[in-house]
Each structure stands twice: as C-alpha cells, then as structure tokens.
Design an enzyme around this catalytic site. Structure first.
Site, PDB file in Angstrom:
ATOM      1  CD  GLU A 120     -35.635  16.351  80.142  1.00 34.60           C
ATOM      2  OE1 GLU A 120     -34.733  17.107  80.514  1.00 34.60           O
ATOM      3  OE2 GLU A 120     -35.734  15.945  78.961  1.00 34.60           O
ATOM      4  CG  HIS A 210     -29.519  17.623  67.315  1.00 30.81           C
ATOM      5  ND1 HIS A 210     -29.848  18.644  68.154  1.00 30.81           N
ATOM      6  CD2 HIS A 210     -30.042  16.507  67.877  1.00 30.81           C
ATOM      7  CE1 HIS A 210     -30.521  18.179  69.196  1.00 30.81           C
ATOM      8  NE2 HIS A 210     -30.661  16.882  69.044  1.00 30.81           N
ATOM      9  CG  HIS A 243     -25.157  16.760  66.578  1.00 32.03           C
ATOM     10  ND1 HIS A 243     -24.732  15.523  66.175  1.00 32.03           N
ATOM     11  CD2 HIS A 243     -25.924  16.547  67.672  1.00 32.03           C
ATOM     12  CE1 HIS A 243     -25.221  14.602  66.994  1.00 32.03           C
ATOM     13  NE2 HIS A 243     -25.952  15.201  67.911  1.00 32.03           N
TER      14      HIS A 243
HETATM   15  C1  UD1 Z   1     -29.271  11.599  69.842  1.00 29.05           C
HETATM   16  C2  UD1 Z   1     -30.673  11.313  70.411  1.00 29.05           C
HETATM   17  C3  UD1 Z   1     -31.480  12.619  70.460  1.00 29.05           C
HETATM   18  C4  UD1 Z   1     -30.736  13.718  71.171  1.00 29.05           C
HETATM   19  C5  UD1 Z   1     -29.349  13.887  70.563  1.00 29.05           C
HETATM   20  C6  UD1 Z   1     -28.569  14.892  71.353  1.00 29.05           C
HETATM   21  C7  UD1 Z   1     -31.669   9.137  69.858  1.00 29.05           C
HETATM   22  C8  UD1 Z   1     -32.441   8.358  68.889  1.00 29.05           C
HETATM   23  N1  UD1 Z   1     -31.371  10.405  69.513  1.00 29.05           N
HETATM   24  O1  UD1 Z   1     -29.443  11.998  68.501  1.00 29.05           O
HETATM   25  O2  UD1 Z   1     -32.693  12.350  71.155  1.00 29.05           O
HETATM   26  O3  UD1 Z   1     -31.452  14.919  71.029  1.00 29.05           O
HETATM   27  O4  UD1 Z   1     -28.652  12.621  70.609  1.00 29.05           O
HETATM   28  O5  UD1 Z   1     -27.473  15.378  70.668  1.00 29.05           O
HETATM   29  O6  UD1 Z   1     -31.302   8.635  70.887  1.00 29.05           O
HETATM   30  N2  UD1 Z   1     -21.530  11.342  66.519  1.00 29.05           N
HETATM   31  C9  UD1 Z   1     -20.171  11.342  66.665  1.00 29.05           C
HETATM   32  N3  UD1 Z   1     -19.645  11.643  67.896  1.00 29.05           N
HETATM   33  C10 UD1 Z   1     -20.414  11.957  68.962  1.00 29.05           C
HETATM   34  C11 UD1 Z   1     -21.819  11.959  68.796  1.00 29.05           C
HETATM   35  C12 UD1 Z   1     -22.361  11.628  67.575  1.00 29.05           C
HETATM   36  O7  UD1 Z   1     -19.430  11.073  65.732  1.00 29.05           O
HETATM   37  O8  UD1 Z   1     -19.882  12.239  70.039  1.00 29.05           O
HETATM   38  C13 UD1 Z   1     -22.106  10.993  65.191  1.00 29.05           C
HETATM   39  C14 UD1 Z   1     -22.009   9.504  64.862  1.00 29.05           C
HETATM   40  O9  UD1 Z   1     -21.776   9.352  63.505  1.00 29.05           O
HETATM   41  C15 UD1 Z   1     -23.416   9.012  65.201  1.00 29.05           C
HETATM   42  C16 UD1 Z   1     -24.238  10.208  64.768  1.00 29.05           C
HETATM   43  O10 UD1 Z   1     -23.486  11.329  65.181  1.00 29.05           O
HETATM   44  O11 UD1 Z   1     -23.750   7.821  64.523  1.00 29.05           O
HETATM   45  C17 UD1 Z   1     -25.627  10.296  65.307  1.00 29.05           C
HETATM   46  O12 UD1 Z   1     -25.671  10.060  66.708  1.00 29.05           O
HETATM   47  P1  UD1 Z   1     -27.023   9.466  67.359  1.00 29.05           P
HETATM   48  O13 UD1 Z   1     -26.827   9.342  68.821  1.00 29.05           O
HETATM   49  O14 UD1 Z   1     -27.444   8.271  66.620  1.00 29.05           O
HETATM   50  O15 UD1 Z   1     -28.114  10.561  67.015  1.00 29.05           O
HETATM   51  P2  UD1 Z   1     -28.252  12.068  67.458  1.00 29.05           P
HETATM   52  O16 UD1 Z   1     -28.798  12.813  66.307  1.00 29.05           O
HETATM   53  O17 UD1 Z   1     -26.999  12.519  68.089  1.00 29.05           O
HETATM   54  N1  UDP Z   2     -24.532  21.752  74.102  1.00 31.56           N
HETATM   55  C1  UDP Z   2     -23.163  21.783  74.294  1.00 31.56           C
HETATM   56  N2  UDP Z   2     -22.355  22.046  73.219  1.00 31.56           N
HETATM   57  C2  UDP Z   2     -22.838  22.258  71.983  1.00 31.56           C
HETATM   58  C3  UDP Z   2     -24.244  22.193  71.790  1.00 31.56           C
HETATM   59  C4  UDP Z   2     -25.064  21.915  72.870  1.00 31.56           C
HETATM   60  O1  UDP Z   2     -22.684  21.620  75.406  1.00 31.56           O
HETATM   61  O2  UDP Z   2     -22.057  22.501  71.065  1.00 31.56           O
HETATM   62  C5  UDP Z   2     -25.397  21.472  75.258  1.00 31.56           C
HETATM   63  C6  UDP Z   2     -26.521  22.441  75.498  1.00 31.56           C
HETATM   64  O3  UDP Z   2     -26.109  23.537  76.283  1.00 31.56           O
HETATM   65  C7  UDP Z   2     -27.553  21.584  76.207  1.00 31.56           C
HETATM   66  C8  UDP Z   2     -27.351  20.223  75.566  1.00 31.56           C
HETATM   67  O4  UDP Z   2     -26.042  20.245  74.999  1.00 31.56           O
HETATM   68  O5  UDP Z   2     -27.277  21.457  77.581  1.00 31.56           O
HETATM   69  C9  UDP Z   2     -28.375  19.984  74.515  1.00 31.56           C
HETATM   70  O6  UDP Z   2     -28.008  18.891  73.782  1.00 31.56           O
HETATM   71  P1  UDP Z   2     -28.556  18.595  72.325  1.00 31.56           P
HETATM   72  O7  UDP Z   2     -29.010  19.862  71.703  1.00 31.56           O
HETATM   73  O8  UDP Z   2     -27.504  17.810  71.634  1.00 31.56           O
HETATM   74  O9  UDP Z   2     -29.764  17.609  72.598  1.00 31.56           O
HETATM   75  P2  UDP Z   2     -31.285  17.817  73.015  1.00 31.56           P
HETATM   76  O10 UDP Z   2     -31.351  18.693  74.213  1.00 31.56           O
HETATM   77  O11 UDP Z   2     -31.990  18.376  71.830  1.00 31.56           O
HETATM   78  O12 UDP Z   2     -31.752  16.421  73.279  1.00 31.56           O
END
Ligand code: UD1
Ligand code: UDP
Length: 382
Positions: A120, A210, A243
């Site tokens: 990507e 998110h 999220h």
């Molecule tokens: C991250 C990525 C973003 C991506 C997103 C997809 C970075 C900086 N950001 O952002 O590019 O679009 O993931 O969703 O890499 N948490 C849980 N359980 C989980 C996942 C997250 O509890 O399975 C909570 C935790 O408190 C964690 C917070 O979510 O600290 C934020 O997660 P983080 O990976 O820091 O940022 P995202 O907003 O998820």
């Molecule tokens: N997705 C999922 N469950 C959810 C929300 C999103 O499986 O409840 C999937 C969605 O279909 C896509 C991916 O997660 O394939 C997108 O992830 P996210 O929106 O967290 O991150 P981004 O694409 O913005 O980095």
C-alpha cells in the site's frame, strides 16, 4: 538455492486485514519461508482478524497499552523488533500502510540493514498534519523501502514525484482480495440487532470514526451531525461499531447514546463488517479501508474528513468528501437520503482499488526480486 525468508510485520486491525491474505499467499510459495510478526499495537481488534484468517504469528510483541501515545508505540515496536530481527534474520521485511507499527517496523529493518517492502505504497495527501501521523509515516517508509507495492496508478505517480521509480509495482490493494473471501449471500450476524434490521425498507447507515486528527471538536461536530440525521429521517437506522479507543468511546457515547435508532455496538469482526457493508444503504466514515471496500460493494460513502489520499473513488463518483463541519455533513447526508437520483448516481459498484489478485502479484514480484521467477507480474488494471 535456500529459501528466502520474508517477514510480514503488522499490528493494527486494518494492517492485519490487508496483510493476512498476503501472509497466507507467501506461506503457499514453496521457495519462500514466510514469517509473521505482530506488534499487537491493537490487541483485541488484531486478534479478531487473526482468528478469521486462521493466521498464527511467529512473533508477538504484545505492546498495546490503554491510551497509548505515538512515542510509546514507536519506541516499544522498535525495541521489540530488535530481538526478533536478530533471531529470524529475514531477507526481506514487509510492512503495510502508514501506522506507527509500519514506521517502526521499517525503521527497525533499516537499522538491521534488511531490505523493506512497502505494501500500500504511494498514498499521499501532501498535508503533513492530516491524516496525522499517517501522512508522515507513509512518506518516511517510502524513503526507507526498497520495494513499493502501489494499489493504483496515481499512487505510483505520487512516488515518481518523489523520485522513487525503482522497485515499484502496480498491484491493486490487498483489501479487495480479503473482501472477496468474506461477503456471502446468506450471512447470520452474531448481534441480533443486525439480523433484525430491515435492510430493504429501512435506510441503514454504517458509521465508523476514529482518526486522531478528528479527536476533539471535529469528532463532536461529526457526532452531532449523525444524531441530527437520525432525528430528521425516521427510516434511518444508524449502526456504529465503535472503535475501542477510549477517546472515541467517550465521544460516541456522549453524543449518540439514548436514541432508539442509533446502535452503538462493539467493533465487528471483519466478515461481519463486510457483510453489513454489503447490505447497508450508505457509509459515513473517516476510515481509509472503508473508502476502498464500500465502492467495490456499490455503496456510497461520505468521508468525514477534509481530504482523502484515495481520490480514485471520488473521481468515479461513489465517494464524496463531507468534511468535519456539522452543517456540511448533515446537508450531504440529507441529499443522499432525500434525493433518489442523487443516491443512485453514487450507488454504483466501482473497483479502482483491486481485482482480488494483489497478493498474488506482490508474491510474484518478491520472487522476481529474488531471482526466483523470470518475469515480473503483469500490472493491475482497473
Ligand atoms: C491506529 C493507527 C491508525 C489506524 C487505526 C486503525 C497509528 C498512529 N494509528 O489508530 O493509522 O487508522 O489504528 O484502527 O498507528 N484499543 C484497544 N484495543 C484494541 C485496539 C485499540 O483497547 O484492540 C485502544 C487502546 O486504548 C489504545 C487505543 O485504542 O491505546 C488507541 O489505539 P492506537 O493504535 O494508538 O490508535 P488508533 O486510533 O487505533
Ligand atoms: N472494520 C472491521 N470492524 C469494524 C470496523 C472496521 O472489521 O468494526 C474493518 C473495515 O472493514 C476495514 C478496516 O477494518 O477493512 C478499516 O480499519 P480502520 O477503519 O480501523 O482503519 P483505517 O482503514 O482507517 O486505517
């Protein structure tokens, strides 16, 4: 000739969804030794994807903390990768997209003088602050990477503008490969609420939100607009798998709780998400991945951001930028809910992002790079 070791590194939900089919494809190649390392920047949301794809990582850094900061994610990944790379000694590391795991994974490989492939590659907004920190992550990984797997021709042009022309392959996006395995006609959801919705007679809006740059006022505007939409259209059922980020959870529950037709539910597994998307009326999102998946399923998308690094579906007319102001989002949603012609204009299936064979092309390109195949893969054409 000994097998070449190729290690995929990923940590968040979207990386996992887009890398799992590739990791599986690599493991089917007899001349490659496929290894998988997860940072677990996401824990539950990552594990859900691993389970669906039956993928068992060889290494798991397990770094996630509640409310983690960019610095803690990056430094924990970088330090954790040290032992893994020293032990496994891969010939190539593959990272995906633009997260902190992506950047730290590429940097760790660079420090160990291991070549990097970027899956990507070439997405750009040219705004350093949006998406934050992803735009900078993808640029820095682009500078480190030796192989660049671009989903679209415009991604390749972006790299050419940065003088990156060697090792560039036009492959399509692996998310379309994933999508083709998940959507089925008769799907039963695990949540009753999703089984009980009337997808033909109600207008189901699928929402996700998110992004870090939307934290604060933009997120408040978005949520307020969503509630206004639900209030204004009795036929609307708004489904929002929230999220797990505590910041997002707080905002969603503050603005959207206690409405009979707004359903805040737990994150969906990827097969549930894809099948819900296939059945909904409209998608409203700030997600990157959803902007690629929904057009393939013929669903209009309103993007809850000021810009997008995915202009292809905008050009094809199925994705529109709604911005982050309440009035703009409300107005654009009203148009798609109230004006049948406007809706039908947007609701046609387009597939600018892939044809379901991206993983095969990437694996072929890797074999070609190692001299294990005489020809590079044919390019993806939409
Ligand atoms: C991250 C990525 C973003 C991506 C997103 C997809 C970075 C900086 N950001 O952002 O590019 O679009 O993931 O969703 O890499 N948490 C849980 N359980 C989980 C996942 C997250 O509890 O399975 C909570 C935790 O408190 C964690 C917070 O979510 O600290 C934020 O997660 P983080 O990976 O820091 O940022 P995202 O907003 O998820
Ligand atoms: N997705 C999922 N469950 C959810 C929300 C999103 O499986 O409840 C999937 C969605 O279909 C896509 C991916 O997660 O394939 C997108 O992830 P996210 O929106 O967290 O991150 P981004 O694409 O913005 O980095």
């Amino acid at each position: 000739m000994s097998k070449k070791k190729v290690m995929t590194i990923f940590g968040t939900r979207p990386e996992a969804i887009k890398m799992a089919p590739l990791a599986l494809e690599l493991s089917r190649r007899p001349d490659l030794d496929a290894l998988c390392c997860v940072t677990a920047q996401h824990r539950q949301m990552l594990d859900s994807v691993l389970e669906i794809f039956h993928l068992k990582p060889d290494y798991d850094l397990n770094i996630m903390q509640p409310r983690q900061t960019l610095s803690t994610i990056t430094s924990k990944c970088l330090l954790g990768m040290e032992d893994v790379l020293e032990q496994a000694k891969p010939d190539l590391v593959l990272v995906h997209g633009d997260t902190s795991t992506t950047f730290a994974g590429a940097l760790a490989a660079f420090y160990h003088q291991i070549p990097v492939g970027h899956v990507e590659a070439g997405l750009r907004t040219y705004d350093k602050w949006s998406p934050f920190p992803e735009e900078m992550n993808r640029k820095m990984v682009g500078a480190i990477a030796d192989l660049h797997f671009c989903p679209t021709a415009s991604n390749r042009e972006n790299l050419a503008r940065e003088n990156i022309t060697k090792g560039v392959f036009l492959t399509g996006n692996t998310v379309i490969d994933a999508l083709q395995t998940t959507v089925v006609k008769d799907f039963t959801f695990s949540e009753d609420i999703l089984n009980n919705l009337d997808y033909d007679n109600q207008k189901v809006i699928l929402v996700t939100c998110h992004r870090r740059e939307n934290y604060g006022q933009p997120m408040a505007n978005i949520m307020t607009a969503l509630r206004r939409v639900a209030d204004a259209f009795p036929e609307v059922e708004l489904v929002y798998p929230v999220h797990l980020s505590p910041v997002v959870q707080e905002a969603a529950h503050t603005y959207l709780d206690n409405h009979p037709r707004i359903h805040l539910i737990a994150p969906l597994s990827v097969d549930e998400m894809h099948n819900l998307m296939a059945r909904c009326y409209l998608v409203m999102t700030d997600s990157g991945g959803l902007q690629e998946e929904a057009p393939a399923l013929g669903k209009p998308v309103l993007v809850l951001r000021r810009e997008t690094e995915r202009p292809e579906a905008v050009a094809a007319g199925t994705v529109r930028l709604a911005g982050v102001e309440e009035a703009d989002i409300f107005r654009m949603a009203c148009e798609l809910l109230g004006d049948r012609d406007a809706y039908l204009k947007m609701a046609h299936a387009v597939n600018p992002y892939g044809d379901g064979h991206a993983c095969q092309r990437i694996a072929d390109a890797i074999e070609w790079h190692f001299g294990l195949r005489s020809q590079p893969p044919a390019e993806f054409h939409p």
